[in-house]
Design an enzyme around this catalytic site. Structure first.
Site, PDB file in Angstrom:
ATOM      1  N   ARG A  48       0.840  -1.199   0.000  1.00 22.95           N
ATOM      2  CA  ARG A  48       0.000   0.000   0.000  1.00 22.95           C
ATOM      3  C   ARG A  48       0.876   1.250   0.000  1.00 22.95           C
ATOM      4  O   ARG A  48       1.986   1.245   0.523  1.00 22.95           O
ATOM      5  CB  ARG A  48      -0.903   0.023   1.232  1.00 22.95           C
ATOM      6  CG  ARG A  48      -2.078  -0.935   1.139  1.00 22.95           C
ATOM      7  CD  ARG A  48      -2.996  -0.838   2.339  1.00 22.95           C
ATOM      8  NE  ARG A  48      -2.366  -1.324   3.550  1.00 22.95           N
ATOM      9  CZ  ARG A  48      -1.795  -0.582   4.479  1.00 22.95           C
ATOM     10  NH1 ARG A  48      -1.786   0.745   4.359  1.00 22.95           N
ATOM     11  NH2 ARG A  48      -1.245  -1.118   5.537  1.00 22.95           N
ATOM     12  N   LYS A 106      -9.717  -2.229   1.471  1.00 26.50           N
ATOM     13  CA  LYS A 106      -9.363  -1.097   2.335  1.00 26.50           C
ATOM     14  C   LYS A 106     -10.128   0.174   1.935  1.00 26.50           C
ATOM     15  O   LYS A 106     -10.564   0.939   2.773  1.00 26.50           O
ATOM     16  CB  LYS A 106      -7.862  -0.834   2.277  1.00 26.50           C
ATOM     17  CG  LYS A 106      -7.010  -2.027   2.634  1.00 26.50           C
ATOM     18  CD  LYS A 106      -7.289  -2.500   4.031  1.00 26.50           C
ATOM     19  CE  LYS A 106      -6.278  -3.553   4.463  1.00 26.50           C
ATOM     20  NZ  LYS A 106      -6.545  -4.025   5.827  1.00 26.50           N
ATOM     21  N   ARG A 134       1.619 -12.393  -0.847  1.00 26.17           N
ATOM     22  CA  ARG A 134       0.251 -12.624  -0.355  1.00 26.17           C
ATOM     23  C   ARG A 134      -0.372 -13.886  -0.934  1.00 26.17           C
ATOM     24  O   ARG A 134      -0.012 -14.327  -2.029  1.00 26.17           O
ATOM     25  CB  ARG A 134      -0.634 -11.431  -0.764  1.00 26.17           C
ATOM     26  CG  ARG A 134      -0.215 -10.101  -0.155  1.00 26.17           C
ATOM     27  CD  ARG A 134      -0.648 -10.008   1.263  1.00 26.17           C
ATOM     28  NE  ARG A 134      -0.206  -8.785   1.919  1.00 26.17           N
ATOM     29  CZ  ARG A 134      -0.908  -8.179   2.882  1.00 26.17           C
ATOM     30  NH1 ARG A 134      -2.062  -8.646   3.266  1.00 26.17           N
ATOM     31  NH2 ARG A 134      -0.424  -7.104   3.486  1.00 26.17           N
ATOM     32  N   CYS A 138       0.562  -7.841  11.668  1.00 25.37           N
ATOM     33  CA  CYS A 138       0.857  -8.088  13.088  1.00 25.37           C
ATOM     34  C   CYS A 138       0.174  -9.361  13.574  1.00 25.37           C
ATOM     35  O   CYS A 138      -0.059  -9.523  14.770  1.00 25.37           O
ATOM     36  CB  CYS A 138       0.408  -6.915  13.951  1.00 25.37           C
ATOM     37  SG  CYS A 138       1.505  -5.504  13.858  1.00 25.37           S
ATOM     38  N   HIS A 173     -10.773  -2.152  11.419  1.00 25.28           N
ATOM     39  CA  HIS A 173      -9.691  -3.017  10.934  1.00 25.28           C
ATOM     40  C   HIS A 173      -9.501  -4.140  11.958  1.00 25.28           C
ATOM     41  O   HIS A 173      -8.523  -4.162  12.698  1.00 25.28           O
ATOM     42  CB  HIS A 173      -8.431  -2.154  10.795  1.00 25.28           C
ATOM     43  CG  HIS A 173      -7.297  -2.816  10.073  1.00 25.28           C
ATOM     44  ND1 HIS A 173      -5.993  -2.426  10.244  1.00 25.28           N
ATOM     45  CD2 HIS A 173      -7.273  -3.826   9.160  1.00 25.28           C
ATOM     46  CE1 HIS A 173      -5.205  -3.170   9.473  1.00 25.28           C
ATOM     47  NE2 HIS A 173      -5.955  -4.022   8.810  1.00 25.28           N
ATOM     48  N   TYR A 228      -1.528  -3.444  -6.806  1.00 28.19           N
ATOM     49  CA  TYR A 228      -1.387  -4.126  -5.513  1.00 28.19           C
ATOM     50  C   TYR A 228      -2.725  -4.167  -4.773  1.00 28.19           C
ATOM     51  O   TYR A 228      -3.458  -3.173  -4.731  1.00 28.19           O
ATOM     52  CB  TYR A 228      -0.318  -3.435  -4.643  1.00 28.19           C
ATOM     53  CG  TYR A 228      -0.329  -4.016  -3.253  1.00 28.19           C
ATOM     54  CD1 TYR A 228       0.193  -5.286  -3.013  1.00 28.19           C
ATOM     55  CD2 TYR A 228      -0.934  -3.352  -2.191  1.00 28.19           C
ATOM     56  CE1 TYR A 228       0.122  -5.863  -1.765  1.00 28.19           C
ATOM     57  CE2 TYR A 228      -1.008  -3.922  -0.931  1.00 28.19           C
ATOM     58  CZ  TYR A 228      -0.472  -5.181  -0.729  1.00 28.19           C
ATOM     59  OH  TYR A 228      -0.560  -5.767   0.513  1.00 28.19           O
ATOM     60  N   ASP A 251      -9.678  -9.630   8.855  1.00 29.10           N
ATOM     61  CA  ASP A 251      -9.100  -8.300   8.608  1.00 29.10           C
ATOM     62  C   ASP A 251     -10.049  -7.141   8.904  1.00 29.10           C
ATOM     63  O   ASP A 251      -9.607  -6.096   9.353  1.00 29.10           O
ATOM     64  CB  ASP A 251      -8.639  -8.220   7.143  1.00 29.10           C
ATOM     65  CG  ASP A 251      -7.732  -7.032   6.868  1.00 29.10           C
ATOM     66  OD1 ASP A 251      -6.873  -6.728   7.721  1.00 29.10           O
ATOM     67  OD2 ASP A 251      -7.886  -6.394   5.804  1.00 29.10           O
ATOM     68  N   SER A 274      -1.408  -3.675  10.289  1.00 29.37           N
ATOM     69  CA  SER A 274      -1.136  -4.616   9.203  1.00 29.37           C
ATOM     70  C   SER A 274       0.077  -5.489   9.515  1.00 29.37           C
ATOM     71  O   SER A 274       1.077  -5.005  10.048  1.00 29.37           O
ATOM     72  CB  SER A 274      -0.862  -3.831   7.920  1.00 29.37           C
ATOM     73  OG  SER A 274      -1.907  -2.934   7.707  1.00 29.37           O
TER      74      SER A 274
HETATM   75  C1  OXD Z   1      -3.204  -4.601   5.308  1.00 22.56           C
HETATM   76  C2  OXD Z   1      -3.840  -5.782   4.694  1.00 22.56           C
HETATM   77  O1  OXD Z   1      -2.276  -4.029   4.704  1.00 22.56           O
HETATM   78  O2  OXD Z   1      -4.742  -6.341   5.350  1.00 22.56           O
HETATM   79  O3  OXD Z   1      -3.611  -4.219   6.418  1.00 22.56           O
HETATM   80  O4  OXD Z   1      -3.515  -6.155   3.561  1.00 22.56           O
HETATM   81 MN    MN Z   2      -5.327  -5.275   7.109  1.00 24.38          MN
END
Ligand code: OXD
Ligand code: MN
Length: 589
Positions: A80, A217, A375, A261, A237, A208, A286, A259
């Site tokens: 991102r 998002k 991913r 984590c 989130h 992306y 998420d 993100s």
């Molecule tokens: C993020 C994702 O970047 O979930 O938070 O991809």
């Molecule tokens: Mn996320």
């Protein structure tokens, strides 16, 4: 030259509003053809074949990874781009100091110039999608227009896309408009613009996920957070997970972490052997949409239908369910490949990489074989622990909310907020070390309130007030917690084993919510008097360190929180400052 409309389907006739908008985008972008997505399996297969023929996808070893494919992105388009992401509200104050802002007319002009003629020689795909179960009153719809078949494939997995969504749009009479083009993938011509007042998104120059799968998002967090404030709910989130105790009682919790984590790992947790009889069910990994119910509880749906998860580190010990889940029907992006064409990533523990994420012969001198933000995209239904209630139209009731960050020091393993109001301060004060999920330096500690720093579509001051307002409506508000799985000792070693063992901490929370566990008061909140440590190799000193509140460090922390909150000026709810003063007074005493 007339544009070809692929498919002789009645889709365009279904919704005049959508058809008119598609027409205006066609005039602007000049595509060669228009494809209205139906959302069928045959369509996904057709798109996959097309990408395979164009060399934009490769088939992974079907013996070990049936139905799996690998996509490699442009090397400069792997995460991102927060510095190129804007909230375009009429008043800059409404976007707040937490967002980059651009005046809406200026942003529209800029984007129109980028989009003008950008789809010549390309197909424009129309993706009607629904965020949330198609029959849920809590769901909201959108339409993404894109020139990227890779984006379409991802959206077909990540959302309920196609005909049913378009029918719902006709019924709702409203939808979020998302226009996307990969452009030339030039970082100098890349912008992700949000117009919350118009329920619209313009994204140009990136393929992306977080920048291009606009349902995720851009819609389900940035635009939805705005919609949620108008309509009286919360778009967060957060993962949503159901925890079933040995008596068979299931409680749902929703947890916000920045993100990369470990949200996906926590959402798919496998109970440790020392906790027999526990079961864990994933609702979402998420994003959570949280609605106050008529019964005074908070009810949650996962607006997504799939996972777009970080691959490195996934193995049978860290996340067995994910490891199993991504062995079939999975779209990998930017992982490495073995000589026999199996996907490979750091932390996999078996095999050796032959090609790196850019498709070059692997050379350790050039860095990791898989990109750290590589991913997997996979349907949620493929998760062996998928909750039988994940598709419930009314959602699931939430017992506890959990905030957390990645912090070497300061934040203890777990503490409980004094009440909802204090919990909002705890969420607003979250700080975390940055990760590879965004472009920029990794490992820098920054404030990431409610893990929403990159995702809140309006001024954080107003957002915290909205949190307080939602709490005031709840007669059975969830308790609020803060956790930190990432505390380290002076040598830099993690103090807590994490992963499945985190269930010990979660079960303490559930016992608290049931009035069954003790806690010790501290100035920052309530800490466990004890935790079940049976069979765990954590020394008494390590546990003491994990559950300690260091006065000098916390006094520094609260003064930093005060300075951070100060930037929100008049929009900052006074209640948060009152709660902070209470914490400071406790630390001073
Ligand atoms: C993020 C994702 O970047 O979930 O938070 O991809
Ligand atoms: Mn996320």
């Amino acid at each position: 030259m007339a544009t070809a409309v692929h498919m002789m389907s009645p889709l365009p006739e279904l919704s005049r509003d959508v058809a008119e908008w598609v027409n205006s985008v066609r005039e602007l972008t000049q595509p060669r053809a228009i494809h209205w997505c139906e959302g069928t399996e045959a369509e996904a297969h057709g798109l996959t074949d097309q990408l395979l023929r164009a060399g934009e996808l490769t088939t992974l070893n079907p013996q070990y990874f049936p139905g799996c494919h690998l996509a490699r992105s442009a090397p400069n388009d792997v995460a991102r781009v927060e510095h190129l992401t804007y909230i375009c509200t009429r008043s800059q104050q409404d976007a707040g100091p937490n967002n980059h802002w651009m005046e809406p007319q200026a942003a529209h002009t800029k984007m129109r110039e980028l989009f003008r003629g950008c789809m010549r020689e390309r197909t424009l795909y129309v993706i009607p999608y629904c965020m949330g179960p198609i029959d849920s009153p809590l769901s909201r719809c959108g339409v993404e227009l894109t020139d990227s078949p890779y984006v379409v494939l991802n959206m077909l997995i990540m959302t309920r896309a196609g005909r049913a969504a378009l029918e719902r749009i006709v019924h709702d009479g409203t939808f979020v408009r998302g226009l996307h083009s990969t452009g030339e993938l030039d970082p100098e011509r890349r912008f992700i613009m949000h117009f919350p007042e118009e329920l619209a998104i313009d994204s140009f120059g990136s393929g992306y996920g977080g920048n291009a799968l606009l349902g995720k998002k851009c819609h389900a967090l940035r635009i939805a957070s705005w919609q949620a404030r108008t309509e009286g709910w919360l778009a967060e989130h957060m993962l949503i997970v159901g925890l079933q105790n040995p008596k068979g009682e299931t409680h749902y919790i929703a947890c916000a972490f920045p993100s990369a984590c470990g949200k996906t790992n926590l959402a798919m947790l496998i109970p440790p052997d020392s906790m027999p009889g526990w079961r864990v069910f994933t609702v979402g990994d998420d994003i959570a949409w949280l609605h106050p119910g008529k019964d005074g509880r908070l009810w949650a749906i996962n607006p997504e239908a799939g996972y777009f998860g970080v691959v490195p580190g996934t193995n049978p010990q860290t996340n067995r369910n994910a490891y199993e889940m991504i062995r079939r029907d999975t779209l990998f992006t930017n992982v490495a490949a073995t000589a026999d064409n199996q996907p490979w990533w750091e932390g996999l523990q078996t095999g050796t990489p032959a090609l790196d994420w850019q498709g070059r012969p692997y050379d350790p001198a050039r860095g990791p074989a898989a990109h750290p933000n590589s991913r997997f995209t996979v349907a949620a239904k493929r998760n062996p622990g998928y909750s039988p209630h994940a598709e419930d139209a009314r959602g699931v009731p939430i017992t506890a909310l959990v905030f957390g960050g990645r912090r070497r020091e300061v934040a203890p393993l777990v503490y409980e907020a004094r009440d909802w109001r204090h919990g909002v301060l705890v969420g607003a004060s979250v700080a975390s070390e940055t990760t590879a999920a965004m472009v920029g330096q990794v490992g820098i500690t920054r404030r990431d309130p409610m893990a929403m720093k990159p995702f809140c579509g309006y001024n954080f001051g107003d957002y915290w007030q909205h949190w307080l307002n939602v709490g005031a409506k709840l007669t059975h508000a969830p308790r609020i917690y803060h956790v930190n799985w990432f505390r380290r000792d002076a040598q830099g070693k993690f103090l807590w084993p994490g992963f499945g063992e985190n269930l010990r901490v979660l079960s303490w929370m559930l016992d608290r919510c049931a009035g069954k566990a003790d806690a010790v008061d501290s100035p920052i909140g309530r800490l466990p008097r004890s935790l079940d440590m049976a069979g765990l190799n954590v020394s008494a000193e390590a546990l003491a360190a994990l559950l300690s509140v260091d006065g000098p460090l916390w006094r520094k922390e609260t003064s930093e929180i005060r300075a951070y909150l100060g930037q929100f000026g008049e929009r900052l709810p006074q209640e948060l400052l009152q709660e902070l003063s209470r914490t400071e007074a406790g630390l001073a005493g």
